[in-house]
Design a protein around this motif. Structure first.
Motif, short mmCIF file in Angstrom:
data_model
loop_
_atom_site.label_atom_id
_atom_site.label_comp_id
_atom_site.label_asym_id
_atom_site.label_seq_id
_atom_site.Cartn_x
_atom_site.Cartn_y
_atom_site.Cartn_z
N ARG A 1 0.83 -1.21 0.00
CA ARG A 1 0.00 0.00 0.00
C ARG A 1 0.86 1.25 0.00
O ARG A 1 0.61 2.20 -0.74
CB ARG A 1 -0.92 0.02 1.21
CG ARG A 1 -2.14 -0.83 1.02
CD ARG A 1 -3.10 -0.68 2.14
NE ARG A 1 -3.53 0.72 2.25
CZ ARG A 1 -4.44 1.14 3.09
NH1 ARG A 1 -5.02 0.30 3.90
NH2 ARG A 1 -4.78 2.41 3.14
N ARG A 2 1.88 1.26 0.83
CA ARG A 2 2.77 2.43 0.90
C ARG A 2 3.55 2.60 -0.39
O ARG A 2 3.73 3.73 -0.87
CB ARG A 2 3.70 2.31 2.09
CG ARG A 2 2.99 2.49 3.39
CD ARG A 2 3.92 2.36 4.56
NE ARG A 2 3.19 2.59 5.81
CZ ARG A 2 3.66 2.27 6.98
NH1 ARG A 2 4.85 1.72 7.10
NH2 ARG A 2 2.95 2.51 8.06
N LEU A 3 4.04 1.51 -0.94
CA LEU A 3 4.78 1.58 -2.19
C LEU A 3 3.88 2.05 -3.34
O LEU A 3 4.30 2.85 -4.17
CB LEU A 3 5.39 0.22 -2.51
CG LEU A 3 6.33 0.14 -3.69
CD1 LEU A 3 7.50 1.11 -3.52
CD2 LEU A 3 6.85 -1.26 -3.86
N ALA A 4 2.64 1.57 -3.37
CA ALA A 4 1.70 2.00 -4.40
C ALA A 4 1.42 3.50 -4.29
O ALA A 4 1.36 4.21 -5.29
CB ALA A 4 0.40 1.21 -4.30
N LEU A 5 1.26 3.98 -3.07
CA LEU A 5 1.04 5.41 -2.86
C LEU A 5 2.25 6.22 -3.31
O LEU A 5 2.11 7.26 -3.97
CB LEU A 5 0.72 5.68 -1.39
CG LEU A 5 0.37 7.12 -1.04
CD1 LEU A 5 -0.90 7.55 -1.76
CD2 LEU A 5 0.20 7.26 0.46
N LEU A 6 3.44 5.76 -2.99
CA LEU A 6 4.67 6.44 -3.40
C LEU A 6 4.78 6.49 -4.92
O LEU A 6 5.12 7.52 -5.51
CB LEU A 6 5.89 5.75 -2.80
CG LEU A 6 7.23 6.35 -3.15
CD1 LEU A 6 7.40 7.70 -2.47
CD2 LEU A 6 8.35 5.40 -2.76
N VAL A 7 4.46 5.37 -5.56
CA VAL A 7 4.53 5.32 -7.03
C VAL A 7 3.54 6.30 -7.64
O VAL A 7 3.86 7.02 -8.59
CB VAL A 7 4.26 3.89 -7.53
CG1 VAL A 7 3.99 3.86 -9.01
CG2 VAL A 7 5.44 3.00 -7.20
N LEU A 8 2.32 6.36 -7.10
CA LEU A 8 1.30 7.23 -7.67
C LEU A 8 1.56 8.71 -7.41
O LEU A 8 1.27 9.56 -8.25
CB LEU A 8 -0.08 6.85 -7.14
CG LEU A 8 -0.63 5.53 -7.65
CD1 LEU A 8 -1.95 5.21 -6.97
CD2 LEU A 8 -0.81 5.56 -9.15
N VAL A 9 2.13 9.03 -6.24
CA VAL A 9 2.33 10.44 -5.88
C VAL A 9 3.64 10.99 -6.44
O VAL A 9 3.69 12.15 -6.84
CB VAL A 9 2.27 10.60 -4.34
CG1 VAL A 9 2.69 11.98 -3.91
CG2 VAL A 9 0.87 10.29 -3.85
#
Length: 78
Positions: A9-17
């Motif tokens: 979840r954190r990695l996905a958020l980092l990738v998107l932001v």
């Protein structure tokens, strides 16, 4: 190595932001460089390239986004 749900979840958020806006800047810069170097492409070719670039970024990150919108499978259930 499998990532934990919270890490994904954190990695996905980092990738998107962070990652996706950086990728967009690189893609548009590349297209502008191609326009300046070789001249403007036909509109249908430009649309095809932008569509391809819009899909290509997600392919290597598919495993990161898989199941992120689901409830945490490791959470304790009542």
């Amino acid at each position: 190595m499998a990532l934990k749900y919270r890490t994904r979840r954190r990695l996905a958020l980092l990738v998107l932001v962070v990652g996706l806006p950086a990728y967009i800047v690189v893609a548009v810069t590349l297209m502008n460089w191609l326009d300046g170097r070789f001249g403007r492409m036909p509109i249908w070719a430009e649309v095809a390239v932008y569509l391809a670039l819009g899909v290509i970024w997600a392919l290597p990150l598919k495993s990161v986004f898989l199941g992120v919108g689901q409830p945490d499978p490791d959470a304790k259930r009542d």
